[in-house]
Write an enzyme that holds these catalytic residues in place. Structure first.
Site, PDB file in Angstrom:
ATOM      1  N   GLY A   1      54.763  37.912  41.653  1.00  0.00           N
ATOM      2  CA  GLY A   1      54.813  36.548  42.147  1.00  0.00           C
ATOM      3  C   GLY A   1      54.108  35.598  41.187  1.00  0.00           C
ATOM      4  O   GLY A   1      53.314  36.017  40.341  1.00  0.00           O
TER       5      GLY A   1
ATOM      6  N   GLY B   1      55.530  41.726  43.104  1.00  0.00           N
ATOM      7  CA  GLY B   1      56.756  41.203  43.689  1.00  0.00           C
ATOM      8  C   GLY B   1      58.003  41.708  43.003  1.00  0.00           C
ATOM      9  O   GLY B   1      59.080  41.752  43.610  1.00  0.00           O
TER      10      GLY B   1
ATOM     11  N   GLU C   1      47.453  44.749  42.408  1.00  0.00           N
ATOM     12  CA  GLU C   1      46.842  43.666  43.193  1.00  0.00           C
ATOM     13  C   GLU C   1      45.323  43.757  43.316  1.00  0.00           C
ATOM     14  O   GLU C   1      44.649  42.722  43.384  1.00  0.00           O
ATOM     15  CB  GLU C   1      47.471  43.618  44.589  1.00  0.00           C
ATOM     16  CG  GLU C   1      48.863  43.008  44.633  1.00  0.00           C
ATOM     17  CD  GLU C   1      49.953  43.973  44.173  1.00  0.00           C
ATOM     18  OE1 GLU C   1      51.103  43.522  44.045  1.00  0.00           O
ATOM     19  OE2 GLU C   1      49.651  45.160  43.928  1.00  0.00           O
TER      20      GLU C   1
ATOM     21  N   ASP D   1      51.571  44.401  48.516  1.00  0.00           N
ATOM     22  CA  ASP D   1      52.381  43.848  49.599  1.00  0.00           C
ATOM     23  C   ASP D   1      53.848  44.065  49.267  1.00  0.00           C
ATOM     24  O   ASP D   1      54.190  45.042  48.628  1.00  0.00           O
ATOM     25  CB  ASP D   1      52.039  42.367  49.837  1.00  0.00           C
ATOM     26  CG  ASP D   1      52.437  41.454  48.687  1.00  0.00           C
ATOM     27  OD1 ASP D   1      52.529  41.931  47.530  1.00  0.00           O
ATOM     28  OD2 ASP D   1      52.671  40.254  48.929  1.00  0.00           O
TER      29      ASP D   1
END
Length: 370
Positions: free
Chosen positions: A78, A126, A149, A157
């Site tokens: 992301g 992502g 992360e 995630d």
């Protein structure tokens, strides 16, 4: 090399961040931010969600291909600079982005047509979400994948906790806590990918997908992958990472170093050193996430990850991690708390509590307008 846009029916301008093409019976999605290693923005996620939804019901599209423009990778994750700026202003843009992104992940997971992802070059965070949930996942000798992360005070995630929880033994736990970059062979071992194809053959494979079934085309170009280094580390990984106590995991890693001669001892010690550089809160929450997600569906996992993500946005470490790694680039984050010992079980449990009206609704249309 990473396959880039080629001739076809292009339905977006060359300046757009994501391009959509029809090549025969193949629908092609090209992430088009090569300077940012195709980092995913809210607009890109919304556009992909809309177009993939259309193609799912289009009889003229038999197969979908997702690839990245340029030479550096499919997607580096992301757009964390945008997330950082949103946190500084206390905005809701990141939460809105995640709602759309997670709906996209769920759509890809249940996609009714072959969804082929070229996981060439960098495929992080992502980028894993828009590839590893697909039905035909292709890695190369250039693949560097992972969920890094914890390095920025966040937690895996985009369904990554579920994917890693299903990996052999405790290899997924190791990957999540250390944030290690993984080779294509490692991604295959972890269950994040299905096929190994030489990067030089990706353009020819893309062309074959225009007229052949995904199974036939990928079958022709697939090769035997090299050995997975991660698979060769199973003994000490499985011995050290079992259980749900991060401090005990570190003790085992250090103990393995003292008690076991050879390369494995050094590898275990290196893993311990790496984990100790990460956000202590993120490490403990990531471990708890992996344990809680076992037995859940992807949709349930995404709801859990969304709750955790909102709590990370409200805490200090996510912002501090992005600052240290990407904004100021001093690589010297000041975590709060600074040690695993200071992160209490009650602190971890709060990350998983319901968020009331902000709960993720994967059926909602409101997240499209981001």
């Amino acid at each position: 090399m990473t396959a880039g846009p080629t001739a076809g029916t292009n339905t977006a301008s060359p300046t757009d961040e994501v391009l959509f093409e029809r090549r025969g019976r193949l629908g092609v999605v090209t992430l088009n931010r090569p300077r940012a290693v195709n980092a995913l923005t809210a607009g890109m996620a919304a556009a992909m969600l809309e177009r993939l939804t259309e193609w799912a019901d289009d009889d003229g599209v038999a197969t979908v291909l997702v690839q990245g423009a340029g030479e550096r990778g499919l997607c580096a994750g992301g757009d964390i600079v945008a997330i950082y700026e949103d946190m500084l202003t206390g905005g809701d843009a990141t939460a809105d982005f995640w709602r759309t992104e997670y709906r996209l992940n769920a759509l890809i997971s249940g996609y009714p047509k072959p969804y082929v992802a070229f996981m060439d070059g960098l495929v992080l965070g992502g980028g894993v979400g828009i590839s590893a949930h697909g039905s035909v996942r292709v890695v190369t000798e250039r693949t560097r994948s992972g969920m890094p992360e914890t390095t920025i005070g966040f937690v895996p995630d985009v369904g990554g906790t579920l994917l890693l929880s299903r990996s052999p033994g405790e290899a997924g736990t190791h990957a999540a806590l250390t944030g290690a970059h993984l080779s294509g062979a490692d991604a295959l071992f972890l269950g994040l990918a299905d096929h190994f194809v030489a990067s030089a053959h990706l353009p020819a494979l893309a062309a074959a997908l225009e007229t052949e079934t995904a199974e036939a085309a990928v079958g022709r170009f697939s090769e035997k992958p090299p050995p997975s280094a991660l698979a060769g580390q199973r003994d000490w990984i499985d011995a050290c990472y079992t259980g749900d106590d991060a401090e005990e995991i570190l003790r085992r890693l250090r103990g393995f170093d003292r008690e076991t001669p050879g390369d494995a001892a050094g590898e275990a010690a290196e893993a311990a050193d790496t984990i100790e550089t990460k956000s202590p809160t993120a490490v403990k929450v990531a471990l708890e996430s992996l344990r809680r997600v076992r037995g859940l569906t992807l949709e349930e996992a995404l709801v859990q990850e969304y709750r955790v993500g909102l709590r990370c946005l409200a805490g200090p470490d996510f912002r501090e991690g992005i600052r240290a790694q990407v904004v100021d680039k001093d690589r010297n984050p000041q975590w709060k708390p600074a040690t695993l010992h200071e992160v209490a079980a009650a602190d971890v449990a709060r990350f998983f509590e319901p968020v009331g009206e902000r709960e993720l609704n994967l059926q909602s249309k409101e997240a499209d307008n981001v």
